[in-house]
Design a protein around this motif. Structure first.
Motif, PDB file in Angstrom:
ATOM      1  N   ILE A  21       0.843  -1.198   0.000  1.00  0.00           N
ATOM      2  CA  ILE A  21       0.000   0.000   0.000  1.00  0.00           C
ATOM      3  C   ILE A  21       0.879   1.249   0.000  1.00  0.00           C
ATOM      4  N   VAL A  22       0.572   2.159  -0.896  1.00  0.00           N
ATOM      5  CA  VAL A  22       1.202   3.479  -0.941  1.00  0.00           C
ATOM      6  C   VAL A  22       0.078   4.494  -0.970  1.00  0.00           C
ATOM      7  N   VAL A  23       0.185   5.527  -0.175  1.00  0.00           N
ATOM      8  CA  VAL A  23      -0.836   6.567  -0.148  1.00  0.00           C
ATOM      9  C   VAL A  23      -0.413   7.684  -1.093  1.00  0.00           C
ATOM     10  N   MET A  24      -1.314   8.028  -2.009  1.00  0.00           N
ATOM     11  CA  MET A  24      -1.063   9.098  -2.972  1.00  0.00           C
ATOM     12  C   MET A  24      -1.903  10.302  -2.564  1.00  0.00           C
ATOM     13  N   LEU A  25      -1.213  11.391  -2.249  1.00  0.00           N
ATOM     14  CA  LEU A  25      -1.903  12.614  -1.852  1.00  0.00           C
ATOM     15  C   LEU A  25      -2.060  13.551  -3.038  1.00  0.00           C
ATOM     16  N   GLY A  26      -3.049  14.416  -2.936  1.00  0.00           N
ATOM     17  CA  GLY A  26      -3.285  15.392  -3.980  1.00  0.00           C
ATOM     18  C   GLY A  26      -3.589  16.775  -3.437  1.00  0.00           C
ATOM     19  N   ALA A  27      -3.525  16.956  -2.135  1.00  0.00           N
ATOM     20  CA  ALA A  27      -3.832  18.261  -1.534  1.00  0.00           C
ATOM     21  C   ALA A  27      -2.861  19.316  -2.058  1.00  0.00           C
ATOM     22  N   GLY A  28      -3.365  20.518  -2.235  1.00  0.00           N
ATOM     23  CA  GLY A  28      -2.541  21.608  -2.743  1.00  0.00           C
ATOM     24  C   GLY A  28      -1.963  22.486  -1.660  1.00  0.00           C
ATOM     25  N   ASP A  29      -2.270  22.198  -0.420  1.00  0.00           N
ATOM     26  CA  ASP A  29      -1.807  22.982   0.711  1.00  0.00           C
ATOM     27  C   ASP A  29      -0.713  22.218   1.451  1.00  0.00           C
ATOM     28  N   ALA A  30       0.429  22.864   1.638  1.00  0.00           N
ATOM     29  CA  ALA A  30       1.584  22.189   2.251  1.00  0.00           C
ATOM     30  C   ALA A  30       1.271  21.653   3.643  1.00  0.00           C
ATOM     31  N   GLU A  31       0.571  22.421   4.447  1.00  0.00           N
ATOM     32  CA  GLU A  31       0.252  21.969   5.803  1.00  0.00           C
ATOM     33  C   GLU A  31      -0.651  20.736   5.776  1.00  0.00           C
ATOM     34  N   ALA A  32      -1.641  20.741   4.891  1.00  0.00           N
ATOM     35  CA  ALA A  32      -2.538  19.589   4.771  1.00  0.00           C
ATOM     36  C   ALA A  32      -1.771  18.346   4.327  1.00  0.00           C
ATOM     37  N   VAL A  33      -0.803  18.534   3.446  1.00  0.00           N
ATOM     38  CA  VAL A  33       0.026  17.428   2.971  1.00  0.00           C
ATOM     39  C   VAL A  33       0.812  16.827   4.129  1.00  0.00           C
ATOM     40  N   GLU A  34       1.430  17.671   4.933  1.00  0.00           N
ATOM     41  CA  GLU A  34       2.226  17.168   6.055  1.00  0.00           C
ATOM     42  C   GLU A  34       1.364  16.437   7.076  1.00  0.00           C
ATOM     43  N   VAL A  35       0.187  16.988   7.380  1.00  0.00           N
ATOM     44  CA  VAL A  35      -0.699  16.348   8.355  1.00  0.00           C
ATOM     45  C   VAL A  35      -1.203  15.006   7.824  1.00  0.00           C
ATOM     46  N   ALA A  36      -1.583  14.955   6.559  1.00  0.00           N
ATOM     47  CA  ALA A  36      -2.060  13.697   5.978  1.00  0.00           C
ATOM     48  C   ALA A  36      -0.955  12.641   5.980  1.00  0.00           C
ATOM     49  N   ALA A  37       0.253  13.050   5.619  1.00  0.00           N
ATOM     50  CA  ALA A  37       1.379  12.110   5.622  1.00  0.00           C
ATOM     51  C   ALA A  37       1.640  11.587   7.033  1.00  0.00           C
ATOM     52  N   THR A  39      -0.498  11.387   9.425  1.00  0.00           N
ATOM     53  CA  THR A  39      -1.637  10.576   9.847  1.00  0.00           C
ATOM     54  C   THR A  39      -1.500   9.133   9.386  1.00  0.00           C
ATOM     55  N   VAL A  40      -1.146   8.914   8.130  1.00  0.00           N
ATOM     56  CA  VAL A  40      -1.063   7.532   7.629  1.00  0.00           C
ATOM     57  C   VAL A  40       0.246   6.851   8.011  1.00  0.00           C
ATOM     58  N   GLY A  53      -3.681   7.105  17.358  1.00  0.00           N
ATOM     59  CA  GLY A  53      -2.863   6.097  18.023  1.00  0.00           C
ATOM     60  C   GLY A  53      -2.536   4.881  17.170  1.00  0.00           C
ATOM     61  N   VAL A  54      -2.890   4.906  15.890  1.00  0.00           N
ATOM     62  CA  VAL A  54      -2.650   3.773  14.995  1.00  0.00           C
ATOM     63  C   VAL A  54      -1.516   4.134  14.034  1.00  0.00           C
ATOM     64  N   GLN A  55      -0.390   3.482  14.193  1.00  0.00           N
ATOM     65  CA  GLN A  55       0.764   3.750  13.340  1.00  0.00           C
ATOM     66  C   GLN A  55       0.792   2.747  12.196  1.00  0.00           C
ATOM     67  N   LEU A  56       0.354   3.195  11.020  1.00  0.00           N
ATOM     68  CA  LEU A  56       0.334   2.298   9.865  1.00  0.00           C
ATOM     69  C   LEU A  56       1.680   2.238   9.158  1.00  0.00           C
ATOM     70  N   GLY A  57       2.477   3.294   9.299  1.00  0.00           N
ATOM     71  CA  GLY A  57       3.794   3.313   8.668  1.00  0.00           C
ATOM     72  C   GLY A  57       3.760   3.292   7.153  1.00  0.00           C
ATOM     73  N   LEU A  58       2.697   3.782   6.563  1.00  0.00           N
ATOM     74  CA  LEU A  58       2.559   3.722   5.108  1.00  0.00           C
ATOM     75  C   LEU A  58       3.428   4.758   4.405  1.00  0.00           C
ATOM     76  N   PRO A  59       4.019   4.381   3.281  1.00  0.00           N
ATOM     77  CA  PRO A  59       4.750   5.364   2.479  1.00  0.00           C
ATOM     78  C   PRO A  59       3.759   6.319   1.803  1.00  0.00           C
ATOM     79  N   VAL A  60       4.192   7.563   1.625  1.00  0.00           N
ATOM     80  CA  VAL A  60       3.308   8.586   1.086  1.00  0.00           C
ATOM     81  C   VAL A  60       4.006   9.310  -0.056  1.00  0.00           C
ATOM     82  N   LEU A  61       3.267   9.492  -1.143  1.00  0.00           N
ATOM     83  CA  LEU A  61       3.737  10.255  -2.292  1.00  0.00           C
ATOM     84  C   LEU A  61       2.713  11.334  -2.603  1.00  0.00           C
ATOM     85  N   HIS A  62       3.120  12.310  -3.392  1.00  0.00           N
ATOM     86  CA  HIS A  62       2.198  13.352  -3.839  1.00  0.00           C
ATOM     87  C   HIS A  62       2.182  13.365  -5.356  1.00  0.00           C
TER      88      HIS A  62
END
Length: 104
Positions: A21-37, A39-40, A53-62
């Motif tokens: 699983i890789v999470v692909m972000l698309g948010a255009g706001d830097a702060e939202a990107v950091e928080v989403a990354a 979070t996952v 409290g759930v650490q999924l450790g998923l890799p994140v790309l934009h």
């Protein structure tokens, strides 16, 4: 990241595991990107969603990152993302992703 998306990601990881699983972000706001990354990867920092409290450790790309862009069909990318690249601060988003991954 809203609780509904957190719940969806958590369910997918529970069903299929986190290995592929890789999470692909698309948010255009830097702060939202950091928080989403965060979070996952480390869990919901606001402690309000299903990933609190759930650490999924998923890799994140934009979607703006060069490695992602190079793998996409050029025509489709331009059609779907090109406008956003012209109107948003792409470099700021890329820097946010680097910070989120601890690369800077």
């Amino acid at each position: 990241m809203d609780p509904e998306n957190q719940a969806l990601i958590k369910r997918i990881v529970e069903e299929f595991g986190a290995d592929d699983i890789v999470v692909m972000l698309g948010a255009g706001d830097a702060e939202a990107v950091e928080v989403a990354a965060e979070t996952v990867r480390d869990g919901d920092p606001a402690w309000v969603g299903p990933l609190a409290g759930v650490q999924l450790g998923l890799p994140v790309l934009h979607i703006f990152e060069d490695d992602v862009k190079e793998q996409a069909d050029r025509t489709v990318y331009e059609e779907q993302i090109g406008f956003f690249e012209m109107t948003l601060d792409v470099e700021e988003v890329k820097q946010a992703m680097r910070r989120a991954r601890g690369e800077t």
